[in-house]
Write an enzyme that holds these catalytic residues in place. Sequence first.
Site, PDB file in Angstrom:
ATOM      1  N   GLU A  71       0.630  -1.337  -0.021  1.00  0.00           N
ATOM      2  CA  GLU A  71      -0.027   0.012   0.052  1.00  0.00           C
ATOM      3  C   GLU A  71       1.006   1.452   0.069  1.00  0.00           C
ATOM      4  O   GLU A  71       0.513   2.168  -0.610  1.00  0.00           O
ATOM      5  CB  GLU A  71      -0.910  -0.046   1.244  1.00  0.00           C
ATOM      6  CG  GLU A  71      -2.006  -1.203   1.323  1.00  0.00           C
ATOM      7  CD  GLU A  71      -3.089  -1.037   0.193  1.00  0.00           C
ATOM      8  OE1 GLU A  71      -3.791  -1.915   0.009  1.00  0.00           O
ATOM      9  OE2 GLU A  71      -3.073   0.341  -0.472  1.00  0.00           O
ATOM     10  N   ARG A  78       0.528   3.700  -3.225  1.00  0.00           N
ATOM     11  CA  ARG A  78      -0.116   4.917  -3.162  1.00  0.00           C
ATOM     12  C   ARG A  78       0.900   6.197  -2.881  1.00  0.00           C
ATOM     13  O   ARG A  78       0.653   7.048  -3.582  1.00  0.00           O
ATOM     14  CB  ARG A  78      -1.054   4.801  -1.806  1.00  0.00           C
ATOM     15  CG  ARG A  78      -2.289   3.722  -2.017  1.00  0.00           C
ATOM     16  CD  ARG A  78      -3.153   4.048  -0.950  1.00  0.00           C
ATOM     17  NE  ARG A  78      -3.903   2.747  -0.745  1.00  0.00           N
ATOM     18  CZ  ARG A  78      -5.209   2.694  -0.164  1.00  0.00           C
ATOM     19  NH1 ARG A  78      -5.997   3.900   0.112  1.00  0.00           N
ATOM     20  NH2 ARG A  78      -5.969   1.393  -0.164  1.00  0.00           N
ATOM     21  N   ASP A 132      -4.223 -10.181  -8.272  1.00  0.00           N
ATOM     22  CA  ASP A 132      -4.317  -9.166  -9.870  1.00  0.00           C
ATOM     23  C   ASP A 132      -3.182  -8.617 -10.226  1.00  0.00           C
ATOM     24  O   ASP A 132      -2.888  -8.703 -11.500  1.00  0.00           O
ATOM     25  CB  ASP A 132      -5.691  -8.247  -9.282  1.00  0.00           C
ATOM     26  CG  ASP A 132      -5.252  -7.664  -7.761  1.00  0.00           C
ATOM     27  OD1 ASP A 132      -4.289  -7.761  -7.610  1.00  0.00           O
ATOM     28  OD2 ASP A 132      -6.320  -6.922  -7.401  1.00  0.00           O
ATOM     29  N   GLU A 187     -12.110  -0.351 -10.580  1.00  0.00           N
ATOM     30  CA  GLU A 187     -11.585  -1.553 -11.767  1.00  0.00           C
ATOM     31  C   GLU A 187     -12.553  -1.337 -13.171  1.00  0.00           C
ATOM     32  O   GLU A 187     -12.158  -1.688 -14.335  1.00  0.00           O
ATOM     33  CB  GLU A 187     -11.437  -2.980 -11.129  1.00  0.00           C
ATOM     34  CG  GLU A 187     -10.263  -2.743 -10.207  1.00  0.00           C
ATOM     35  CD  GLU A 187     -10.676  -2.229  -8.719  1.00  0.00           C
ATOM     36  OE1 GLU A 187      -9.870  -2.109  -8.112  1.00  0.00           O
ATOM     37  OE2 GLU A 187     -12.069  -2.222  -8.492  1.00  0.00           O
ATOM     38  N   THR A 242      -0.813   0.437 -10.338  1.00  0.00           N
ATOM     39  CA  THR A 242      -2.206  -0.174 -10.000  1.00  0.00           C
ATOM     40  C   THR A 242      -2.935   0.688  -9.002  1.00  0.00           C
ATOM     41  O   THR A 242      -4.183   0.447  -8.492  1.00  0.00           O
ATOM     42  CB  THR A 242      -1.892  -1.382  -9.349  1.00  0.00           C
ATOM     43  OG1 THR A 242      -3.300  -2.266  -9.428  1.00  0.00           O
ATOM     44  CG2 THR A 242      -1.533  -1.315  -7.747  1.00  0.00           C
TER      45      THR A 242
END
Length: 631
Positions: free
Chosen positions: A259, A263, A393, A527, A613
């Site tokens: 994360e 981010r 993913d 998504e 992502t």
Amino acid sequence: MLVRKVPGFVPASPWGLRLPQKFVFLLFLSGLVTLCFGALFLLPNSSRLKRLFLAPRTQQPSLEAVAQVASHPRARGQESPPNPAPAAPAPGEDDPGSQASSRRRKGWLRRTHPTGHREEATATRGGGATALRPQEGSVPSSFDFKAFRSRLRHPVLGTRADGSKEPQSLVQTQREKIKEMMQFAWQSYKRYAMGKNELRPLTRDGYEGNMFGGLSGATVIDSLDTLYLMELKEEFQEAKAWVEESFHLNVSGEASLFEVNIRYIGGLLSAFYLTGEEVFRIKAIKLGEKLLPAFDTPTGIPKGVVNFKSGSNRSWGWAMAGSSSILAEFGSLHLEFLHLTQLSGNQVFAEKVRNIRKVLREIDKPFGLYPNFLSPVSGNWMQHHVSVGGLGDSFYEYLIKSWLMSAKTDMEAKDMYYEALEAIETHLVNVSPGGLTYIAEWRGGILDHKMGHLACFSGGMIALGAEDAKEEKRAHYRELAAQITKTCHESYARSDTKLGPEAFWFNSGREAVATQTSESYYILRPEVVESYMYLWRQTHDPIYREWGWEVVMALEKYCRTEAGFSGIQDVYSKVPNHDNKQQTFFLAETLKYLYLLFSEDDMLSLEDWVFNTEAHPLPVNHSDSSGRGGG
């Protein structure tokens, strides 16, 4: 020895000097002292003599010091700089054995500032503001921002089409609406939760959470590039000022490697590449160093949690009783870490992710599939659970994007992606009795006929990679991408709110719907609209803009509150029960992808950029100088 001179007396001592000789000697001694003291200015920053004899304000700042100055232009007091990660010295710090450190020092004077980049930096010292010269406010780097921008094929913000045409006028109106939603989300966050990680719009306060190890302002960092893209200039300056003044890295909690990387580091990197502002580059590099202890394992496969205070690491307790690292987490570092090496000159970042690639390339894979759990100690798979949704993913996403980001030179990434895609299609892709194509989950050969919202990015991923597939497979992959995206749209269309559930099933005669309330929530996820954006850019089929606008209207109707946007707990109820959280990725991803869906194709052109992502744009490594619109 002091010898007093007596007229007419010449002492026998060798120290005795006549007056002319004395003047010559003193002149020589004075010149020698001046020369020696001046030589101190030529010593490297690490010289102890220089630190001893010269006042601190005359030293060239190390990156540690520059990071503090650059991030506190109007500081009211000094804050201790964060400790660098044990695995690598801070860029610019003294490390006699570090070649990377040496390269960065050599690059100090070669660095080219971007056109229009603000050169000055100020720091308060003892109540007075001191302006730094450009070379003092810089950070050692050989990265040439101006040359980078000149190699872009298109202007970052694209070209503006003729607004007099009616269809374009409608699209402009739709785009302005999405911009207004972003502005409202940001202003609500700023008013009620500025500096906190997320806004809670119902209670009108902020939320910190425990994923980021004490880091704050996740919404600020995640919003930077979206604000810039939408030309919300005042709001972008507010966000930038917060990063400069209030984003501190001297924190001591436990953080998610994944994360923080996608981010914070992703957001800071993209903000630097869009603006050339040094504060973003410095913070990204320093934060990247704090993540390096996660890689201290026998295999080099990082564990999912790093302790910023102790430099220790551990796996998530829920990941096979704390024994495993997660494919989607350690597989989603490659893009950002290569850019950290590019901007710092420190090869350690690239070496870490290349080792991950090596381990995955060499390990046996059941039926060509990548299970979700891998032991960072033994390097063995811990369970044969395969998913293109949660836990797996973005690993697949980063393979094809590594190929594209390398300007199509990373053949290993390309081969791994298409081999994985072929295995996924062979073993996981199904078509329901109602004709909906979906990607199931695989548990040791047994399929769960469900698809998570997270897996809906795959339509866009497959479309993105279709162009570089074998010629006989290109049309097939484009159709597969369209069919998967259609299925994800159906999960929205079949709900009462026209927003999709967290997971949906294909069994017992029910298709593309959640079968239990624990999977019926929607938390502002991106998504589905991400895939709409990619399919639109590939096909220009107006259906994708129609579907995207349906999402905009649903968000306005069911997720907008008086103080921000909130997820809802049941997409099958027209009376929304809000979850009281405005997710950072709503500003970073959902609104950005919607805005791009209604923009020209050359705005953040896919020829120049790949999205991490978290939808943070990172530049393609164009090695030539044939850019045509690099502004």
